[in-house]
Design a protein around this motif. Structure first.
Motif, mmCIF file in Angstrom:
data_model
loop_
_atom_site.group_PDB
_atom_site.id
_atom_site.type_symbol
_atom_site.label_atom_id
_atom_site.label_comp_id
_atom_site.label_asym_id
_atom_site.label_seq_id
_atom_site.Cartn_x
_atom_site.Cartn_y
_atom_site.Cartn_z
ATOM 1 N N GLU A 30 32.238 -44.349 18.650
ATOM 2 C CA GLU A 30 31.404 -45.625 18.734
ATOM 3 C C GLU A 30 30.204 -45.390 19.323
ATOM 4 O O GLU A 30 29.260 -46.015 19.230
ATOM 5 C CB GLU A 30 32.410 -46.691 19.324
ATOM 6 C CG GLU A 30 33.431 -47.146 18.241
ATOM 7 C CD GLU A 30 34.246 -48.081 19.001
ATOM 8 O OE1 GLU A 30 35.006 -49.085 18.261
ATOM 9 O OE2 GLU A 30 34.735 -47.822 19.965
ATOM 10 N N VAL A 31 30.383 -44.474 20.545
ATOM 11 C CA VAL A 31 29.025 -44.406 21.281
ATOM 12 C C VAL A 31 28.057 -43.655 20.244
ATOM 13 O O VAL A 31 26.818 -44.033 20.485
ATOM 14 C CB VAL A 31 29.343 -43.221 22.441
ATOM 15 C CG1 VAL A 31 28.223 -42.742 23.112
ATOM 16 C CG2 VAL A 31 30.100 -43.985 23.535
ATOM 17 N N PHE A 32 28.511 -42.794 19.765
ATOM 18 C CA PHE A 32 27.174 -42.165 18.637
ATOM 19 C C PHE A 32 26.895 -43.121 17.663
ATOM 20 O O PHE A 32 25.699 -42.831 17.244
ATOM 21 C CB PHE A 32 27.930 -40.873 18.068
ATOM 22 C CG PHE A 32 28.442 -39.820 18.898
ATOM 23 C CD1 PHE A 32 27.555 -39.485 20.348
ATOM 24 C CD2 PHE A 32 29.724 -39.003 18.929
ATOM 25 C CE1 PHE A 32 28.300 -38.568 21.039
ATOM 26 C CE2 PHE A 32 30.111 -38.111 19.615
ATOM 27 C CZ PHE A 32 29.329 -37.829 20.776
ATOM 28 N N ALA A 33 27.635 -43.958 17.075
ATOM 29 C CA ALA A 33 27.117 -44.935 16.337
ATOM 30 C C ALA A 33 26.121 -45.853 16.915
ATOM 31 O O ALA A 33 25.256 -46.413 16.436
ATOM 32 C CB ALA A 33 28.470 -45.764 15.777
ATOM 33 N N GLN A 34 26.562 -46.175 18.078
ATOM 34 C CA GLN A 34 25.678 -46.919 19.195
ATOM 35 C C GLN A 34 24.221 -46.532 19.511
ATOM 36 O O GLN A 34 23.479 -46.965 19.198
ATOM 37 C CB GLN A 34 26.278 -47.566 20.368
ATOM 38 C CG GLN A 34 25.775 -48.469 21.183
ATOM 39 C CD GLN A 34 25.878 -50.016 20.530
ATOM 40 O OE1 GLN A 34 26.956 -50.404 19.725
ATOM 41 N NE2 GLN A 34 24.763 -50.930 20.723
ATOM 42 N N GLU A 35 24.285 -45.348 20.020
ATOM 43 C CA GLU A 35 23.293 -44.328 20.226
ATOM 44 C C GLU A 35 23.182 -43.131 19.583
ATOM 45 O O GLU A 35 23.808 -42.071 20.152
ATOM 46 C CB GLU A 35 23.311 -44.413 21.580
ATOM 47 C CG GLU A 35 21.722 -43.740 22.232
ATOM 48 C CD GLU A 35 20.672 -44.293 21.351
ATOM 49 O OE1 GLU A 35 20.161 -43.541 20.429
ATOM 50 O OE2 GLU A 35 20.352 -45.485 21.663
ATOM 51 N N GLY B 282 32.903 -40.931 25.387
ATOM 52 C CA GLY B 282 33.166 -42.140 25.185
ATOM 53 C C GLY B 282 32.240 -43.004 25.955
ATOM 54 O O GLY B 282 31.292 -42.293 26.540
ATOM 55 N N GLY B 283 32.628 -44.102 26.259
ATOM 56 C CA GLY B 283 31.812 -44.835 27.079
ATOM 57 C C GLY B 283 32.118 -46.304 27.188
ATOM 58 O O GLY B 283 33.104 -46.724 26.904
ATOM 59 N N GLY B 284 31.339 -47.084 27.943
ATOM 60 C CA GLY B 284 31.533 -48.669 28.020
ATOM 61 C C GLY B 284 30.220 -49.432 27.990
ATOM 62 O O GLY B 284 29.058 -48.582 28.267
ATOM 63 N N MET B 285 30.285 -50.464 27.488
ATOM 64 C CA MET B 285 28.833 -51.183 27.501
ATOM 65 C C MET B 285 29.249 -52.505 28.403
ATOM 66 O O MET B 285 30.230 -53.139 28.429
ATOM 67 C CB MET B 285 28.993 -51.853 25.993
ATOM 68 C CG MET B 285 27.511 -52.417 25.647
ATOM 69 S SD MET B 285 26.327 -51.262 25.707
ATOM 70 C CE MET B 285 26.533 -50.576 23.941
ATOM 71 N N TYR B 286 28.100 -53.010 29.129
ATOM 72 C CA TYR B 286 28.280 -54.084 29.873
ATOM 73 C C TYR B 286 26.880 -54.259 30.125
ATOM 74 O O TYR B 286 25.873 -54.066 29.339
ATOM 75 C CB TYR B 286 28.653 -53.346 31.601
ATOM 76 C CG TYR B 286 27.668 -52.765 32.207
ATOM 77 C CD1 TYR B 286 27.140 -53.223 33.178
ATOM 78 C CD2 TYR B 286 27.641 -51.280 31.736
ATOM 79 C CE1 TYR B 286 26.369 -52.371 34.036
ATOM 80 C CE2 TYR B 286 26.879 -50.422 32.671
ATOM 81 C CZ TYR B 286 26.231 -51.065 33.742
ATOM 82 O OH TYR B 286 25.341 -49.957 34.577
ATOM 83 N N ILE B 287 26.668 -55.738 30.776
ATOM 84 C CA ILE B 287 25.340 -56.433 30.999
ATOM 85 C C ILE B 287 24.612 -56.427 32.158
ATOM 86 O O ILE B 287 25.384 -56.152 33.064
ATOM 87 C CB ILE B 287 25.472 -57.833 30.781
ATOM 88 C CG1 ILE B 287 26.160 -58.202 29.197
ATOM 89 C CG2 ILE B 287 24.392 -58.701 30.963
ATOM 90 C CD1 ILE B 287 25.022 -58.096 28.063
ATOM 91 N N GLU B 288 23.394 -55.841 32.245
ATOM 92 C CA GLU B 288 22.527 -55.733 33.344
ATOM 93 C C GLU B 288 21.347 -56.624 33.051
ATOM 94 O O GLU B 288 21.112 -57.323 31.973
ATOM 95 C CB GLU B 288 22.160 -54.324 33.578
ATOM 96 C CG GLU B 288 23.138 -53.519 34.328
ATOM 97 C CD GLU B 288 23.406 -53.680 35.678
ATOM 98 O OE1 GLU B 288 22.949 -54.774 36.135
ATOM 99 O OE2 GLU B 288 23.709 -52.757 36.493
#
Length: 543
Positions: free
Chosen positions: A148-153, A163-169
């Protein structure tokens, strides 16, 4: 003072004359985000407040940050839960009061081999972060698999990321945020001037600080200002100011330097902002305004406070950080279109390296009564101001009025929700006072000036040329106290950082309008252009 009380460069001397006649409750030295925040907090509580800044507002650290309203995720690693809780909750408040300047963005946090976080600790960290910061349900983090990280970026290093996480800044324009805070303080009665340097303390027979001597750099006149309390909010200059008042005692600053580089978006087309770990140092990659910027370094700094330059080694370091995580990009020095460098005024802790120093703010009180605040983060400016004004309130025996700034919208932030912001952009896009108006230009104006964007177009009414750049200049001079070309191109509009290539075509028109409104003669206009061109060149000169 004139009847029309504008935050105008043409009224600066009159403002300083009124300051000389006003016995202040509180006088702030320093026009960065901390000093401006203190002025706003005090003014909204009913104090008689003055603020002076030796250069332009936000000309120091407050225009040279990472331009993120951080929730302090990285401070979880240091166990500083109180700081994470405070600045995390402050993000939403600052956003609410300045929606045009503080914008929520998705931030990808990839888990890298041998990094500071693994999948378990990142999940725990982001969960604790969400809870401490009071993150809204729709903005809470979610975890990503490696796929999913590679699909995202797609640009990210497939050999490094697990892997990774997505959050709001929240992304911001730090210079304009500082300016809007100062302008709002002025609206609430504070007397404020830039290019007004404190050159001497005034003390009574008991050695107590009762005022300052101020040199106005424009008129070369000096003024004596008096106050019950003086607050030193000079950022990197606080120790220098303390030495002017007496011998430096107790805690002192530890200055660290950070730089950012800017490249065209097409050379580094990330799909969202990314915050990642390189050998224990956190690096941010943030797309904005057709560019992508990368930062930051963190090194001890012992050089000039007034001439902070980007070094070749720092540029090389950031390029290496990018190319390690995004190998297919192959970013080179020739791709860089602008840079900036700034100082972090941290509190010195014996034996600690720059990257491990606390970001907490601290307040010092000298024997003469001078109050100094140092440390802290852009995100926490409002709480820092509240603590200083609470202290002044107690020590001065003033009525116990609580801080009101949590609900004070900034001058350009008069929007109740995101829909009103969109409506403002649509209204400006339909405005026919500027022949070339389109959605992109309207959006650019509103995300700079917010609910005041229409006032920029008001200036076109009596302009034969219908020059939008001239209208912006005039607005910034007459309603935002711009005095110099760099005030306009860097701190009022950000063009020097993110639209540097546009400046040569705009410079003459901008300089002509400055000359007309401020009364520059030919010699002065030429001098101002030479000074600005030096700053323009410095953005790509590496020591």
């Amino acid at each position: 003072m004139p009847e029309a009380r504008l935050f105008s460069s043409n009224q600066r001397v009159e403002i300083l004359e009124q300051m000389e006649k006003t016995p202040f409750d509180l006088l702030v030295v320093g026009g960065g985000i901390t000093g401006s925040g203190i002025a706003l907090d005090a003014a909204t509580r009913g104090f008689k407040v003055g603020l002076i800044e030796k250069n332009d507002f936000a000309s120091g650290t407050s225009s040279r940050s990472g331009k993120l309203i951080h929730g302090g995720l990285k401070y979880l690693k240091q166990g500083d839960l109180a700081l994470v809780k405070e600045v995390g909750r402050e993000r939403a408040i600052v956003h609410e009061n300045a929606r045009h300047l503080v914008i929520p963005i998705q931030m990808l946090f990839p888990i890298v081999k041998n990094g500071s976080f693994n999948k378990f600790t990142l999940k725990i960290g982001l969960s604790v972060y969400d809870r401490l910061a009071g993150v809204k349900k729709e903005e809470r983090h979610f975890m990503l698999s490696k796929k999913e990280v590679f699909a995202q970026e797609p640009l990210i290093n497939r050999d490094t990321v697990k892997g990774g996480g997505m959050y709001i800044e929240y992304r911001t324009d730090d210079s304009r945020l500082t300016l809007e805070v100062a302008k709002t303080a002025f609206e609430h009665g504070a007397l404020i001037s830039n290019y007004a340097e404190m050159v001497e303390f005034l003390q009574d027979e008991n050695g107590q600080a009762i005022g300052v001597v101020v040199l106005d750099h424009a008129s070369q006149r000096t003024f004596k200002l008096y106050a019950k309390f003086i607050v030193n909010a000079g950022g990197p200059w606080v120790d220098k100011i303390r030495r002017m008042e007496g011998e430096l005692q107790g805690k002192r600053l530890h200055l660290t330097k950070g730089i950012h580089i800017v490249v065209p978006f097409e050379r580094f087309p990330v799909k969202e902002s990314i915050y990642y770990d390189v050998k224990g140092r956190m690096i941010a990659v943030v797309p904005r305004d057709g560019c992508t910027y990368i930062g930051s370094t963190e090194n001890d700094y012992l050089g000039s406070l007034d001439d902070i330059r980007v070094s070749q080694s720092e540029v090389d370091y950031l390029l290496d950080c990018v190319n390690l995580m995004f190998p297919s990009v192959e970013l080179k020095q020739a791709d860089i279109i602008s840079t900036w460098a700034g100082l972090r005024p941290l509190i010195h802790e014996e034996g600690k390296a720059a990257g491990h120093l606390s970001r907490k703010d601290e307040i010092f009180i000298s024997e003469s009564g001078l109050i100094t605040i140092a440390g802290g983060k852009l995100t926490g400016y409002r709480k820092m101001a509240e603590r200083v004004v609470n202290l002044v309130q107690r020590k001065g025996g003033f009525p116990a009025v609580p801080s009101k700034t949590e609900t004070v919208k900034l001058t350009g932030g008069r929007f109740d929700n995101g829909e009103q912001l969109k409506q403002c952009i649509g209204s400006i896009a339909r405005d026919r006072r500027y022949p070339g108006m389109d959605a992109e230009t309207a959006s650019d104006l509103v995300f700079k000036y917010g609910s005041n964007a229409g006032k920029v177009l008001d200036y076109l009414e009596d302009m034969d040329t219908k020059s939008l750049i001239a209208a912006e200049v005039r607005f910034c001079i007459e309603q935002e106290m711009a005095m110099k070309l760099s005030d306009f191109f860097l701190r009022r509009t950000g063009r020097l950082l993110f639209k540097r290539k546009d400046i040569p075509a705009l410079l003459e028109a901008a300089a002509s309008e400055f000359a007309r409104v401020l009364g520059w003669d030919g010699e002065q206009a030429q001098k101002e252009k030479v000074q600005f061109n030096e700053e323009y060149a410095h953005a790509l000169q590496f020591i």
